[in-house]
Structure formats: structure tokens, C-alpha cells
Design a protein around this motif. Structure first.
Motif, PDB file in Angstrom:
ATOM      1  N   GLY A  94      13.189  -3.484  -1.684  1.00 36.79           N
ATOM      2  CA  GLY A  94      11.921  -3.183  -1.020  1.00 36.79           C
ATOM      3  C   GLY A  94      12.088  -2.731   0.432  1.00 36.79           C
TER       4      GLY A  94
ATOM      5  N   GLU B 240      15.298   6.249  12.798  1.00 37.91           N
ATOM      6  CA  GLU B 240      14.183   6.315  11.844  1.00 37.91           C
ATOM      7  C   GLU B 240      12.899   6.499  12.639  1.00 37.91           C
ATOM      8  OE1 GLU B 240      14.556   3.628   8.254  1.00 37.91           O
ATOM      9  OE2 GLU B 240      15.407   2.380   9.809  1.00 37.91           O
TER      10      GLU B 240
ATOM     11  N   SER C  30       8.988  -4.112   3.044  1.00 36.95           N
ATOM     12  CA  SER C  30       9.454  -2.935   3.780  1.00 36.95           C
ATOM     13  C   SER C  30       9.317  -3.167   5.278  1.00 36.95           C
ATOM     14  CB  SER C  30       8.638  -1.700   3.387  1.00 36.95           C
ATOM     15  OG  SER C  30       7.308  -1.810   3.880  1.00 36.95           O
TER      16      SER C  30
ATOM     17  N   THR D 170       8.364  -0.612   6.992  1.00 39.53           N
ATOM     18  CA  THR D 170       7.235   0.294   7.202  1.00 39.53           C
ATOM     19  C   THR D 170       5.925  -0.464   7.435  1.00 39.53           C
ATOM     20  OG1 THR D 170       8.295   1.914   5.741  1.00 39.53           O
ATOM     21  CG2 THR D 170       5.924   2.172   6.103  1.00 39.53           C
TER      22      THR D 170
ATOM     23  N   TYR E 287      18.051   4.839   3.113  1.00 43.39           N
ATOM     24  CA  TYR E 287      18.911   3.654   3.003  1.00 43.39           C
ATOM     25  C   TYR E 287      19.726   3.670   1.705  1.00 43.39           C
ATOM     26  CZ  TYR E 287      16.469   1.015   6.753  1.00 43.39           C
ATOM     27  OH  TYR E 287      15.953   0.574   7.934  1.00 43.39           O
TER      28      TYR E 287
HETATM   29  N1  GLU Z   1      12.920   1.775   6.988  1.00 45.24           N
HETATM   30  C1  GLU Z   1      12.436   1.563   5.670  1.00 45.24           C
HETATM   31  C2  GLU Z   1      12.091   0.099   5.476  1.00 45.24           C
HETATM   32  O1  GLU Z   1      12.799  -0.788   5.818  1.00 45.24           O
HETATM   33  C3  GLU Z   1      13.392   2.039   4.588  1.00 45.24           C
HETATM   34  C4  GLU Z   1      13.790   3.447   4.783  1.00 45.24           C
HETATM   35  C5  GLU Z   1      14.768   3.989   3.788  1.00 45.24           C
HETATM   36  O2  GLU Z   1      14.800   3.512   2.664  1.00 45.24           O
HETATM   37  O3  GLU Z   1      15.508   4.905   4.168  1.00 45.24           O
HETATM   38  O4  GLU Z   1      11.094  -0.182   4.958  1.00 45.24           O
END
Ligand code: GLU
Length: 327
Positions: A67, A119, A149, A151, A39
Motif C-alpha cells: 500500500g 517525489e 499510502s 499520499t 517504488y
Molecule cells: N509515495 C507513494 C506512497 O508512499 C508511493 C509512490 C510509488 O509507489 O512510487 O504512498
């Protein structure tokens, strides 16, 4: 005396509205994720495209490390940010008012621009931990994603595919992915979850140290996909992580990164962002390898919230609205 003069000179600037500077430049912020994720550089690439045209639009765009998805959606809601990157599952839940938004309520101010990279939910484990399947996580020290996050909830859903919760782990650590790679290498973590596009720096770091690592597959997905239609089957492309023990792409599940904003952000700003992104797609794709496969049709498919009118204006002009109806 000089100090007094300096503060008198800077004071009027502080009184100006946040969005506009004395020279008429409007500041636009993009919420991204941790610095070793995808990101952050993707947000930086969007900023770069727009900043090149500062003379045309008068926008100064900055990508902020944050985050992740949940943080970005909430920051957008508070007006602390103008644009944000967020996982499609999180955007869907925020719009509906489920999961992280059950108490806070639905985020109906959210508006979409497009989707970006895919992702995948990754579980990276130290080979010496003996973890080869989800059920081996019982009693282990696992980083499950920092608060804020996307995640974090994905780890919970991944664990549910083998009947586990955070309580079954030896320890569920809420540390950032950027720190997890190093801690795994130092033997202070058995494994960590990261929902991210590929390739990305954190996993490369984790896969190229002295501690050997492997990706752990998730294959028992029937129930998960039925209950959560925003997930789909996916694979981790192993060609990017030569240091990992796996020799083949690793089955798991995944989502898409979305570029989102709110109904409070002006049509002019969103139009400019959309136009520059779509008209310079070839350049944008080269700015990060995770963006290499993007195409316009895919970017307009699967946006989980209504498209912002500023983006829609551009899609109409560019004759791209047919793709939108496939949402
Ligand atoms: N998908 C992750 C999140 O939202 C972030 C991934 C990224 O930083 O590329 O926690």
C-alpha cells in the motif's frame, strides 16, 4: 498416498526459520508500493542487483507490492519486511511519533540506508471537472490515497493550503493510485492525488486516454512549509506527460523516497544492499528513468533517521562519510 508423501516431504521445510532455506539462502523482502508507481520497479531494481550476486552473498531479494510508505514502515516494525521504501516525511513522522504514529508511538527501530528519487505531490484532474485550483475541489469526487499510502496525508496537507479538508469534498475515495487513473478516464472520479516520482505509469495512463487531464498547481505553500519542514517546493516535470493539458512544469511540493530498514536487520544484509547499490549506481540509474539523476552525495543527504551500521560500514570503506555529516 502421493499427497501424504508430498506433505511429508514439504513439512520439514516449513519448520525452518523464515529467513533461511535449506541451501543457506537468506530471503530478504523489500516493501514497495502499487504496481503502477515508481517504488515497485525501484524495489525490483534493487532486488535485481542483489540477486545477480547471490553466489557472493547468498541473498534472495524480492520486491513486494504494498500500500506504500505507511504500510512499509509498519511492516518493518512488525518484522514482516527487511527493507522498505518510504517518503521522507513519513519516515520523519514515524521516528518522532507524530501523524499516523501519534497513537502507535515513535518507531525508534527505523534505520536509514539512503534517499532515492524525488517525489512530488500531484493532483491530476479531468479537464471537464473544471478543477483548475485547489479550492475547486469542494464537492468533487477525489481519490485521496489508499490507507497505508504516503499520499493520503499529503492530500490532506495539500487541501489545507486552500482551507479544505476531506469533509469538504463530495467524496474522498481511498482507492489505490493504480485504479485511480482508469476511474478518472471512465468519468467516475474528478481528480486524484498521487505522491510519486517521475515518470510513472499511473499518471502516463491517466494523461493519455480520451478524458483530457490537467495537473493542478499548489502555490500557497508558505504556511505549509513553515509547519512541515520535511516538505519542499518542487515541480512536476511536464515533459514526461505529453497528453496532459499543462504546457509548463507544474509548481507543487515534494519529498524524497528513502530506503529504510530496522535495527533488527543484520549488518551483513544491509552492508550487501548498500555496497551493491552504490557500486553499481550507473546500472541502477538506467533501470528506471526516475533514478536517472541520482548521485551519491544527494543519496546520503537528508536521511531522516540514524544510518544502519551495515550501511555505515560501507560508507566508511568507500570514503563517503563526509556527505553524511551534511544531514
Ligand atoms: N509515495 C507513494 C506512497 O508512499 C508511493 C509512490 C510509488 O509507489 O512510487 O504512498
Amino acid at each position: 498416498m502421493y499427497k501424504l508423501l508430498a506433505s511429508l516431504l514439504t513439512f520439514p521445510i516449513l519448520l525452518l526459520p523464515m529467513e533461511t532455506s535449506a541451501a543457506g539462502t537468506r530471503f530478504v523482502s523489500i516493501g514497495t508500493g502499487g504496481v503502477t508507481g515508481v517504488y515497485y520497479p525501484v524495489g525490483g531494481s534493487i532486488a535485481k542487483l542483489l540477486n545477480k550476486k547471490r553466489g557472493v552473498y547468498g541473498l534472495k531479494v524480492t520486491a513486494e507490492a504494498t500500500g506504500g510508505s505507511v504500510f512499509n514502515i509498519n511492516a518493518l516494525g512488525k518484522g514482516d519486511m527487511d527493507l522498505g521504501l518510504a517518503q521522507s516525511d513519513k519516515v520523519t513522522q514515524a521516528w518522532e511519533g507524530s501523524a499516523d504514529w501519534t497513537e502507535r508511538g515513535p518507531r525508534k527501530e527505523l534505520r536509514g540506508i539512503c534517499t532515492l528519487q524525488s517525489e512530488t505531490v500531484c493532483l491530476i484532474a479531468a479537464v471537464h471537472s473544471g478543477i483548475t485550483a485547489c479550492s475547486d475541489l469542494r464537492g468533487k469526487i477525489v481519490a485521496v490515497g489508499n490507507p497505508g499510502s504516503g499520499t493520503r496525508d499529503n492530500s490532506l496537507d495539500a487541501l489545507a493550503t486552500c482551507g479544505l479538508t476531506f469533509r469538504d469534498l463530495g467524496k474522498a475515495e481511498g482507492i489505490k493510485a493504480a485504479e485511480a487513473a482508469g476511474l478518472l478516464q471512465d468519468g467516475r472520479l474528478d481528480a486524484y492525488f498521487y505522491t510519486v516520482g517521475h515518470p510513472n505509469g499511473s499518471i502516463k495512463e491517466a494523461a493519455s486516454g480520451r478524458t483530457k487531464v490537467r495537473f493542478v498547481p499548489f502555490t500557497n505553500l508558505g504556511e505549509l512549509l513553515k509547519r512541515n519542514p520535511f516538505y519542499s517546493k518542487a515541480v512536476i516535470p511536464i515533459q514526461f506527460y505529453e497528453g496532459a493539458e499543462n504546457r509548463e512544469d507544474v509548481p507543487t511540493f515534494g519529498v524524497k523516497a528513502c530506503l529504510v530498514t530496522t535495527d533488527k536487520v543484520s549488518d551483513e544484509i544491509v552492508y550487501a544492499v548498500t555496497k551493491e547499490l552504490f557500486e553499481n549506481l550507473d546500472t541502477f540509474r538506467k533501470l528506471h528513468p526516475a533514478l536517472e539523476d541520482l548521485d551519491k552525495e544527494a543519496m546520503l543527504t537528508g536521511v531522516p533517521v540514524p544510518i544502519h551500521p551495515g550501511a555505515l560500514k560501507y560508507f566508511k570503506e568507500a570514503g563517503l562519510t563526509d556527505h553524511l555529516s551534511k544531514q
